[in-house]
Scaffold this motif. Sequence first.
Motif, PDB file in Angstrom:
ATOM      1  N   PRO A   3       0.832  -1.215   0.000  1.00 52.35           N
ATOM      2  CA  PRO A   3       0.000   0.000   0.000  1.00 52.35           C
ATOM      3  C   PRO A   3       0.862   1.259   0.000  1.00 52.35           C
ATOM      4  N   GLU A   4       0.234   2.357  -0.320  1.00 51.90           N
ATOM      5  CA  GLU A   4       0.893   3.663  -0.290  1.00 51.90           C
ATOM      6  C   GLU A   4       1.183   4.041   1.163  1.00 51.90           C
ATOM      7  N   HIS A   5       2.444   4.242   1.495  1.00 56.38           N
ATOM      8  CA  HIS A   5       2.810   4.572   2.869  1.00 56.38           C
ATOM      9  C   HIS A   5       2.367   5.983   3.262  1.00 56.38           C
ATOM     10  N   ALA A   6       2.310   6.892   2.308  1.00 58.00           N
ATOM     11  CA  ALA A   6       1.938   8.277   2.621  1.00 58.00           C
ATOM     12  C   ALA A   6       0.579   8.348   3.315  1.00 58.00           C
ATOM     13  N   ARG A   7      -0.344   7.508   2.916  1.00 62.62           N
ATOM     14  CA  ARG A   7      -1.683   7.540   3.521  1.00 62.62           C
ATOM     15  C   ARG A   7      -1.612   7.240   5.015  1.00 62.62           C
ATOM     16  N   ALA A   8      -0.925   6.169   5.389  1.00 63.37           N
ATOM     17  CA  ALA A   8      -0.797   5.814   6.809  1.00 63.37           C
ATOM     18  C   ALA A   8      -0.061   6.916   7.572  1.00 63.37           C
ATOM     19  N   TYR A   9       0.985   7.440   6.971  1.00 66.09           N
ATOM     20  CA  TYR A   9       1.786   8.496   7.587  1.00 66.09           C
ATOM     21  C   TYR A   9       0.921   9.731   7.853  1.00 66.09           C
ATOM     22  N   ILE A  52       7.845  14.803   3.323  1.00 63.38           N
ATOM     23  CA  ILE A  52       7.845  14.065   2.057  1.00 63.38           C
ATOM     24  C   ILE A  52       9.049  13.132   1.991  1.00 63.38           C
ATOM     25  N   GLU A  53      10.215  13.620   2.401  1.00 65.61           N
ATOM     26  CA  GLU A  53      11.399  12.768   2.443  1.00 65.61           C
ATOM     27  C   GLU A  53      11.211  11.622   3.435  1.00 65.61           C
ATOM     28  N   GLN A  54      10.683  11.939   4.598  1.00 64.91           N
ATOM     29  CA  GLN A  54      10.465  10.905   5.616  1.00 64.91           C
ATOM     30  C   GLN A  54       9.529   9.808   5.103  1.00 64.91           C
ATOM     31  N   ILE A  55       8.479  10.202   4.414  1.00 69.32           N
ATOM     32  CA  ILE A  55       7.554   9.227   3.823  1.00 69.32           C
ATOM     33  C   ILE A  55       8.315   8.327   2.851  1.00 69.32           C
ATOM     34  N   GLY A  56       9.136   8.919   2.011  1.00 74.36           N
ATOM     35  CA  GLY A  56       9.901   8.149   1.033  1.00 74.36           C
ATOM     36  C   GLY A  56      10.857   7.165   1.686  1.00 74.36           C
ATOM     37  N   LYS A  82      12.039   1.537   3.149  1.00 67.94           N
ATOM     38  CA  LYS A  82      12.404   0.536   4.178  1.00 67.94           C
ATOM     39  C   LYS A  82      11.360  -0.579   4.235  1.00 67.94           C
ATOM     40  N   LEU A  83      10.095  -0.213   4.199  1.00 68.36           N
ATOM     41  CA  LEU A  83       9.031  -1.221   4.206  1.00 68.36           C
ATOM     42  C   LEU A  83       9.114  -2.119   2.985  1.00 68.36           C
ATOM     43  N   ARG A  84       9.342  -1.511   1.841  1.00 70.67           N
ATOM     44  CA  ARG A  84       9.451  -2.276   0.601  1.00 70.67           C
ATOM     45  C   ARG A  84      10.593  -3.288   0.708  1.00 70.67           C
ATOM     46  N   ILE A  85      11.749  -2.840   1.100  1.00 69.93           N
ATOM     47  CA  ILE A  85      12.922  -3.713   1.173  1.00 69.93           C
ATOM     48  C   ILE A  85      12.732  -4.813   2.212  1.00 69.93           C
ATOM     49  N   SER A  86      12.176  -4.476   3.350  1.00 70.96           N
ATOM     50  CA  SER A  86      12.057  -5.458   4.433  1.00 70.96           C
ATOM     51  C   SER A  86      10.951  -6.483   4.202  1.00 70.96           C
ATOM     52  N   GLN A  87       9.986  -6.163   3.347  1.00 74.25           N
ATOM     53  CA  GLN A  87       8.837  -7.048   3.194  1.00 74.25           C
ATOM     54  C   GLN A  87       8.761  -7.772   1.860  1.00 74.25           C
ATOM     55  N   GLU A  88       9.614  -7.424   0.915  1.00 77.14           N
ATOM     56  CA  GLU A  88       9.534  -8.077  -0.394  1.00 77.14           C
ATOM     57  C   GLU A  88       9.823  -9.568  -0.303  1.00 77.14           C
ATOM     58  N   GLY A 120      15.470   7.267  -8.376  1.00 73.98           N
ATOM     59  CA  GLY A 120      16.427   6.724  -9.319  1.00 73.98           C
ATOM     60  C   GLY A 120      16.881   5.311  -9.008  1.00 73.98           C
ATOM     61  N   SER A 121      16.820   4.922  -7.741  1.00 70.67           N
ATOM     62  CA  SER A 121      17.336   3.602  -7.351  1.00 70.67           C
ATOM     63  C   SER A 121      16.270   2.506  -7.384  1.00 70.67           C
ATOM     64  N   GLN A 122      15.014   2.887  -7.357  1.00 71.60           N
ATOM     65  CA  GLN A 122      13.958   1.876  -7.387  1.00 71.60           C
ATOM     66  C   GLN A 122      13.859   1.292  -8.790  1.00 71.60           C
ATOM     67  N   ARG A 123      13.773  -0.008  -8.862  1.00 73.17           N
ATOM     68  CA  ARG A 123      13.689  -0.685 -10.158  1.00 73.17           C
ATOM     69  C   ARG A 123      12.379  -1.456 -10.239  1.00 73.17           C
ATOM     70  N   PHE A 124      11.569  -1.102 -11.224  1.00 69.40           N
ATOM     71  CA  PHE A 124      10.295  -1.766 -11.431  1.00 69.40           C
ATOM     72  C   PHE A 124      10.268  -2.352 -12.831  1.00 69.40           C
ATOM     73  N   THR A 125       9.627  -3.479 -12.963  1.00 72.89           N
ATOM     74  CA  THR A 125       9.510  -4.136 -14.260  1.00 72.89           C
ATOM     75  C   THR A 125       8.663  -3.299 -15.203  1.00 72.89           C
ATOM     76  N   ASP A 126       7.584  -2.730 -14.671  1.00 73.38           N
ATOM     77  CA  ASP A 126       6.695  -1.909 -15.492  1.00 73.38           C
ATOM     78  C   ASP A 126       5.931  -0.943 -14.586  1.00 73.38           C
ATOM     79  N   TYR A 127       5.599   0.189 -15.158  1.00 76.55           N
ATOM     80  CA  TYR A 127       4.783   1.207 -14.494  1.00 76.55           C
ATOM     81  C   TYR A 127       3.435   1.246 -15.186  1.00 76.55           C
ATOM     82  N   PHE A 128       2.382   1.397 -14.391  1.00 72.13           N
ATOM     83  CA  PHE A 128       1.057   1.665 -14.936  1.00 72.13           C
ATOM     84  C   PHE A 128       0.683   3.079 -14.502  1.00 72.13           C
TER      85      PHE A 128
END
Length: 175
Positions: free
Chosen positions: A30-36, A49-53, A58-64, A98-106
């Motif tokens: 989910p979008e972390h900004a909403r919870a934040y 905004i930086e803190q949200i990012g 961190k959530l993405r990396i720890s939970q993938e 720049g560091s996030q790598r996604f297969t595809d964006y919608f």
Amino acid sequence: MKIVFTGPESSGKTSLSQAVANHFDAQWFPEHARAYLLQRDGKYDFDDIEQIGVEQDKLRISQEKRGIKIYDTEATVLYIWSMFKYQKYSPKVKSLMGSQRFTDYFLCSLEGIPWEEDPLRESPNEREELFDLYLEELQKRKVDFTILKGSFESRKKKAVEIIEEISLSQGGFCV
């Protein structure tokens, strides 16, 4: 495989990303900004905004986990919002983007999606302008993306078809 949904406020990202994740029984982020923002009664400033990012990453990396991963937004949203609202961005947010790598964006179009009132949303009249900023940014970065438009069902169908095509091209089949 990492798929991300992006676009302006109230363009269907959350509903669509959840539906696609459910279709594939994929991991959904989910979008972390909403919870934040809910924890702060919707109040924030430039530094948040930086803190949200940072927290979102961190959530993405720890939970993938292995398999298909579906993300409801990523750092591009934070970068564009920061530039739109404050006319500046945090170097950390730009680095995350720049560091996030996604297969595809919608990229979720506004076509057929009316503004849905929400206390955390701010820009009902600037959605077209924001969509154009997303489009420009994705083109500038030369990432693979597809614009999803039309009804919810047609958007979902298109996203599912593309994910299946990507999976097949990578030697797997994901249904």
